[in-house]
Design a protein around this motif. Structure first.
Motif, mmCIF file in Angstrom:
data_model
loop_
_atom_site.group_PDB
_atom_site.id
_atom_site.type_symbol
_atom_site.label_atom_id
_atom_site.label_comp_id
_atom_site.label_asym_id
_atom_site.label_seq_id
_atom_site.Cartn_x
_atom_site.Cartn_y
_atom_site.Cartn_z
ATOM 1 N N ARG A 9 8.913 -15.889 -42.048
ATOM 2 C CA ARG A 9 8.450 -16.580 -40.840
ATOM 3 C C ARG A 9 7.274 -15.860 -40.191
ATOM 4 N NH1 ARG A 9 12.185 -17.159 -35.387
ATOM 5 N NH2 ARG A 9 10.580 -18.060 -34.025
ATOM 6 N N TYR A 10 7.236 -14.541 -40.324
ATOM 7 C CA TYR A 10 6.218 -13.738 -39.638
ATOM 8 C C TYR A 10 5.116 -13.247 -40.582
ATOM 9 C CZ TYR A 10 9.950 -13.615 -36.151
ATOM 10 O OH TYR A 10 10.930 -13.970 -35.259
ATOM 11 N N THR A 207 4.677 -21.400 -19.704
ATOM 12 C CA THR A 207 3.603 -20.992 -20.607
ATOM 13 C C THR A 207 4.094 -21.026 -22.051
ATOM 14 O OG1 THR A 207 2.761 -19.497 -18.898
ATOM 15 C CG2 THR A 207 1.966 -19.149 -21.136
ATOM 16 N N PRO A 208 3.355 -21.644 -22.959
ATOM 17 C CA PRO A 208 3.766 -21.613 -24.370
ATOM 18 C C PRO A 208 3.582 -20.221 -24.959
ATOM 19 C CG PRO A 208 1.598 -22.606 -24.155
ATOM 20 C CD PRO A 208 2.100 -22.389 -22.758
ATOM 21 N N ARG A 209 4.281 -19.951 -26.038
ATOM 22 C CA ARG A 209 4.053 -18.690 -26.741
ATOM 23 C C ARG A 209 2.598 -18.621 -27.167
ATOM 24 N NH1 ARG A 209 8.344 -15.643 -27.972
ATOM 25 N NH2 ARG A 209 10.420 -16.572 -27.810
ATOM 26 N N ARG A 210 2.064 -17.408 -27.169
ATOM 27 C CA ARG A 210 0.635 -17.285 -27.422
ATOM 28 C C ARG A 210 0.250 -17.769 -28.816
ATOM 29 N NH1 ARG A 210 -0.598 -10.768 -27.644
ATOM 30 N NH2 ARG A 210 -0.183 -10.413 -29.852
ATOM 31 N N GLN A 211 1.203 -17.718 -29.758
ATOM 32 C CA GLN A 211 0.917 -18.186 -31.112
ATOM 33 C C GLN A 211 0.658 -19.691 -31.147
ATOM 34 O OE1 GLN A 211 3.498 -16.253 -30.280
ATOM 35 N NE2 GLN A 211 3.186 -14.322 -31.376
ATOM 36 N N LYS A 212 1.096 -20.401 -30.097
ATOM 37 C CA LYS A 212 0.905 -21.846 -30.034
ATOM 38 C C LYS A 212 -0.454 -22.231 -29.449
ATOM 39 C CE LYS A 212 5.155 -22.835 -31.429
ATOM 40 N NZ LYS A 212 5.412 -23.525 -32.713
ATOM 41 N N LEU A 213 -1.147 -21.272 -28.856
ATOM 42 C CA LEU A 213 -2.433 -21.555 -28.227
ATOM 43 C C LEU A 213 -3.566 -21.500 -29.257
ATOM 44 C CD1 LEU A 213 -1.966 -19.343 -25.037
ATOM 45 C CD2 LEU A 213 -1.888 -21.838 -25.126
ATOM 46 N N TRP A 216 -5.299 -17.503 -27.898
ATOM 47 C CA TRP A 216 -4.513 -16.887 -26.833
ATOM 48 C C TRP A 216 -5.306 -15.824 -26.077
ATOM 49 C CZ3 TRP A 216 -3.751 -11.681 -26.604
ATOM 50 C CH2 TRP A 216 -3.982 -10.951 -27.775
#
Length: 343
Positions: A9-10, A207-213, A216
């Motif tokens: 996943r990461y 706030t969405p997780r920064r990975q979703k931006l 970011w």
């Protein structure tokens, strides 16, 4: 040449996945599309070991020479793991992978992530350096008096951007390695500060997780540019050789950084003690009081601008960033060679 397979996943948080490093792999590493063709399966988070034991078990049975490497760039993840990530390898105790060795590469157990001039995290994306060059160039148009006036008239006294983490399990401490979990500390600090503050992050605001931006880092800069006198630049984990973008972002948004660093921390090689407020050795209650009583002067403004100029010189000289990246790949290759020779 080593064939490597990125898994889990990461997998986008392993050094090999960054475009800045993909082009430097050369004749040393080849990223393959199937695990069966690899010499190493690489994961970046201990959860990818825990949650995928069946996959690893099947794959290693087909290829007994295949080695699994937990290549972690994030000390915070390592502190939450039940595995012994400080050693060269650990052996899985139970489940389908019982008896299997998992090899570690991380900030605690080797020098791979140590830096000479520019911290590893900033070398992973060209956009960080490009953005800093632009913002620091504009910052340096200010005089110390203008900067001090800017701080004195800031809309907010304190800015903070981090995920809200208040659980006691985040308070890890290892005196031998000066490893200190700081997620709870910085969250409690932001929560306890009673002055005017600008606080964002998962758990604080919608706030969405920064990975979703889409970007970011650009989002963070735009939220905090010219907004607060102080900016919490505290890392989620204290290690003497571990630094991310946080300190540099304080300069980019023209806030005075609040940091947490022991006497041996590498921050001393980048900025002077007059350019940041150090909370090392203070608990959260004491830290809040320290921030409330702290005053900024022309001495701080002058030191801050001098250090910003030093940063700009680092970032505009391509030799520094190139040297860091090539040295990193060299050290990584030597580490994998050592793992390959282990029986």
């Amino acid at each position: 040449m080593f064939n490597i397979y990125l898994y889990g996943r990461y997998k986008k948080r392993v050094p090999f996945s960054y475009s800045a490093y993909e082009n430097l792999l050369g004749k040393r590493f080849l990223i393959v599309n199937e695990a069966k063709f690899s010499d190493f399966i690489i994961v970046s988070n201990y959860k990818d070991v825990e949650q995928n034991q069946e996959f690893f078990s099947r794959t290693t049975k087909k290829n007994p020479n295949l080695k699994i490497v937990l290549f972690s760039e994030e000390p915070f993840w390592d502190t939450l793991s039940n595995y012994n990530t400080e050693e060269f390898f650990f052996t899985v105790d139970n489940g389908p992978l019982a008896g299997t060795k998992i090899f570690n590469i991380n900030h605690q157990n080797c020098d791979v992530f140590d830096f000479n001039y520019i911290p590893y995290f900033l070398t992973t994306e060209a956009s960080y350096i490009t953005r800093y060059i632009f913002l620091l160039t504009n910052l340096l148009k200010l005089t110390p008096k203008m900067l001090l006036n800017h701080w004195d008239n800031a809309d907010y006294q304190l800015g903070s951007l981090s995920e809200k983490r208040l659980g006691a399990h985040f308070d890890l401490y290892n005196s031998q390695k000066e490893l200190i979990g700081l997620s709870r500390f910085r969250s409690t600090l932001a929560e306890s500060y009673t002055g005017k503050k600008l606080v964002h992050g998962l758990g604080w605001s919608p706030t969405p997780r920064r990975q979703k931006l889409p970007d970011w880092h650009s989002d963070k800069i735009s939220k905090y540019l010219n907004k607060s006198r102080y900016l919490s630049s505290i890392e989620n984990t204290h290690l003497s050789n571990y630094m991310t973008e946080k300190l540099f972002d304080s300069f980019a948004v023209r806030s005075f950084p609040i940091y947490y660093s022991s006497p041996d921390h590498r921050i001393k090689d980048l900025i002077s003690e007059n350019s940041y407020l150090n909370l090392y050795g203070y608990d959260t209650h004491q830290s809040v009081k320290l921030i409330e009583k702290h005053t900024l002067s022309l001495i701080n403004a002058d030191s801050y601008l001098n250090d910003a100029d030093r940063m700009l010189n680092l970032f505009t000289d391509c030799d520094y960033i190139t040297d860091e990246r090539f040295r990193f790949i060299d050290k990584v290759y030597r580490k994998f060679k050592k793992i390959s020779e282990h029986r």
